[in-house]
Scaffold this active site. Sequence first.
Site, mmCIF file in Angstrom:
data_model
loop_
_atom_site.group_PDB
_atom_site.id
_atom_site.type_symbol
_atom_site.label_atom_id
_atom_site.label_comp_id
_atom_site.label_asym_id
_atom_site.label_seq_id
_atom_site.Cartn_x
_atom_site.Cartn_y
_atom_site.Cartn_z
ATOM 1 N N LYS A 203 0.860 -1.187 0.000
ATOM 2 C CA LYS A 203 0.000 0.000 0.000
ATOM 3 C C LYS A 203 0.895 1.237 0.000
ATOM 4 O O LYS A 203 1.836 1.340 0.796
ATOM 5 C CB LYS A 203 -0.852 -0.014 1.249
ATOM 6 C CG LYS A 203 -1.583 1.278 1.522
ATOM 7 C CD LYS A 203 -2.580 1.040 2.627
ATOM 8 C CE LYS A 203 -2.783 2.260 3.470
ATOM 9 N NZ LYS A 203 -3.718 2.017 4.553
HETATM 10 C C1 R5P Z 1 -2.398 4.845 7.198
HETATM 11 O O1 R5P Z 1 -1.479 4.112 7.282
HETATM 12 C C2 R5P Z 1 -3.703 4.483 7.680
HETATM 13 O O2 R5P Z 1 -3.436 3.279 8.240
HETATM 14 C C3 R5P Z 1 -4.804 4.355 6.646
HETATM 15 O O3 R5P Z 1 -5.219 3.024 6.556
HETATM 16 C C4 R5P Z 1 -4.435 4.782 5.264
HETATM 17 O O4 R5P Z 1 -3.778 6.006 5.281
HETATM 18 C C5 R5P Z 1 -5.640 4.835 4.347
HETATM 19 O O5 R5P Z 1 -6.525 5.779 4.770
HETATM 20 P P1 R5P Z 1 -6.694 7.173 4.049
HETATM 21 O O6 R5P Z 1 -7.332 6.876 2.719
HETATM 22 O O7 R5P Z 1 -7.572 7.961 4.946
HETATM 23 O O8 R5P Z 1 -5.337 7.784 3.854
#
Ligand code: R5P
Length: 292
Positions: A203
């Site tokens: 990710k």
């Molecule tokens: C970041 O590591 C957080 O764990 C979130 O899962 C990630 O950032 C995704 O969320 P967002 O789309 O709000 O950035």
Amino acid sequence: MADAEGNIDAKNYGIGVETNNEGFFLKGSGNLDWGVKARLSRIFNPKSGNTVMLAFDHGYIMGPTSGLERMDLSIVPLIEYADCIMCTRGSLRSVVPPTCNKPVALRFSAGSTILTELNNECLAGIEDAIKLDASALAPMVAIGDPNFEALTIKNLAKCVDYTAQYGIPTLGVTAVGKNLVRDARYLGLATRVCAENGATFVKTYYCEEGFEKVVAGCPVPIVIAGGKKLPEKDALELAYKAISSGARGVDMGRNIFQSENPVAMIKAVKAVVHEGMKPDEAFELYRSEVNK
Ligand code: R5P
């Protein structure tokens, strides 16, 4: 116990019909074990090859984030629309109904918050992840963090060992520290390091310049985080550009649960991710869902 006598003769051998030797649908995953592939097939839709992961693990470093104050009210109604949920074991046990029947990417590292120094993290216990029926283990990996790079890569390596031992995929989550830039050079390095250390998928964040190189240089699937809340149309455009550049999905939180209409937004994001719907059309879909 099977009977020893009087059975119908076996005769349907399909002589002349080729057996199905198709490869696996996800990049870099063809040589993985059956259990890893089975779990990946729950996270990623085998038809589109993509996934909409709903992320609501923010509280583990940020506390009661806007939109997550009452996850039973804001998140639970969204879960049915997600392909996968990404959360902590605390929220899973306290809020998520076990009947939801969605694969879980379990936030698997923790240790510090926004009040102190991020990324000083240790791993949760693998036995608990197994008890929770996790479909992926998600440790934070802080590439380039002068204090915690080595620690978080060790955490990732441990998760990859668990993947090999228990068949649960590892999602390497690239962190972005205060001093790290979200450009293709950095993101390309960070995602590649995760993949080289054995992450099953990674990710990261989208970047305007050169994101296709980030994807090409990472031998396993990439999903993108949404980041801070944007206007809905911009968030749909972000998802579209990432998917068009080769990302296999989104792991999106704030741009869904902080939307004016989270259900409409997750439906529109799904149309982009699984059907390749263009941003304008997806925004129209969003608006029509809002007006329903
Ligand atoms: C970041 O590591 C957080 O764990 C979130 O899962 C990630 O950032 C995704 O969320 P967002 O789309 O709000 O950035």
